[in-house]
Design an enzyme around this catalytic site. Structure first.
Site, short mmCIF file in Angstrom:
data_model
loop_
_atom_site.label_atom_id
_atom_site.label_comp_id
_atom_site.label_asym_id
_atom_site.label_seq_id
_atom_site.Cartn_x
_atom_site.Cartn_y
_atom_site.Cartn_z
CG HIS A 46 4.98 -10.30 10.46
ND1 HIS A 46 4.80 -8.96 10.21
CD2 HIS A 46 5.47 -10.83 9.32
CE1 HIS A 46 5.18 -8.70 8.97
NE2 HIS A 46 5.59 -9.80 8.40
NE ARG A 68 9.52 -14.34 -1.54
CZ ARG A 68 10.04 -13.14 -1.78
NH1 ARG A 68 9.99 -12.20 -0.84
NH2 ARG A 68 10.60 -12.88 -2.95
CG MET A 170 0.90 -3.36 -4.86
SD MET A 170 0.58 -4.54 -3.53
CE MET A 170 1.68 -5.87 -3.99
#
Length: 231
Positions: A46, A68, A170
């Protein structure tokens, strides 16, 4: 190969079938782990662009960046905080939203992060895609990623990867793959869940922030804000 901003499917690991190391803080121990990993390697992080070791860019390391939309990111992040045992718990969405908008959350401001990457969106070793693009047509994005990394995949391989890297697939295996942190990482994986928490005033505040920071930029256009972030 460097994969930044992991608010995304973890299909990169499955796609490349390589060793994955998550890097948030680069310390000597982690650096040694990098050196010990066999090539090819994938590092996920990140980290802001400016915090990524400059040697990675000097060596033209392939960098996949996944964004996103900021409203869904905020709601997802709120639940991540409250479902993660090592992070502070927010007593209300309103308190979290205020910190999110002011960049007072872990990893800082979404908009600062976006602006930093927007400066490099046209570089040949940087590929930026969005969570929403993956949700709409995952096979197309898988092909784009494989081409970017110079990996030739058959249609059968693309289908196999698609089936194994949907959010549902997932999530179903998350306890096995991510242990106690699974519930914090795999919640809904939907587009548009922001409307479950945002007030009209908060939505307008975010709209104004996006307009100020990202309107007219290539990344802003790619995020398709009007489609995904308007009531």
């Amino acid at each position: 190969m460097w994969h930044s901003y992991a608010t995304c499917h973890s299909f990169v690991w499955m796609l490349l079938c390589v060793h994955l190391l998550y890097v948030s803080i680069l310390v000597s121990e982690e650096t040694q782990k990098m050196k010990d990993r066999p090539s090819p390697r994938v590092f996920a992080s990140h980290l802001y662009y400016d915090d990524i070791p400059k040697s990675l860019f000097e060596k033209k390391v392939k960098t996949l960046v996944i964004f996103r939309n900021p409203k869904d990111t905020a709601v997802s992040y709120f639940h991540f905080y409250n479902n993660n045992p090592v992070l502070p718990t927010y007593s209300s969405w309103d308190l979290f939203f205020e910190d999110y908008m002011n960049g007072k959350v872990l990893w800082g401001s979404y908009f600062d992060h976006a602006l930093a990457w927007n400066k490099h969106i046209d570089e040949e070793n940087v590929l930026i895609i969005t969570f929403e693009e993956m949700k709409e047509d995952l096979p197309v994005q898988l092909k784009k990623i494989s081409k970017f990394f110079g990996i030739s995949l058959t249609e059968d391989q693309i289908l196999l990867i698609e089936n194994r890297t949907t959010f549902k697939s997932m999530k179903d295996k998350s306890k096995e793959t991510h242990g106690i942190i699974a519930d914090a990482l795999f919640r809904k994986g939907d587009v548009g869940d922001w409307s479950s928490l945002f007030t009209e005033a908060q939505s307008q505040e975010m709209d104004a922030k996006f307009e100020l920071c990202l309107a007219g930029t290539k990344l802003g256009e790619k995020l398709n804000y009007n489609k995904y972030c308007k009531f």
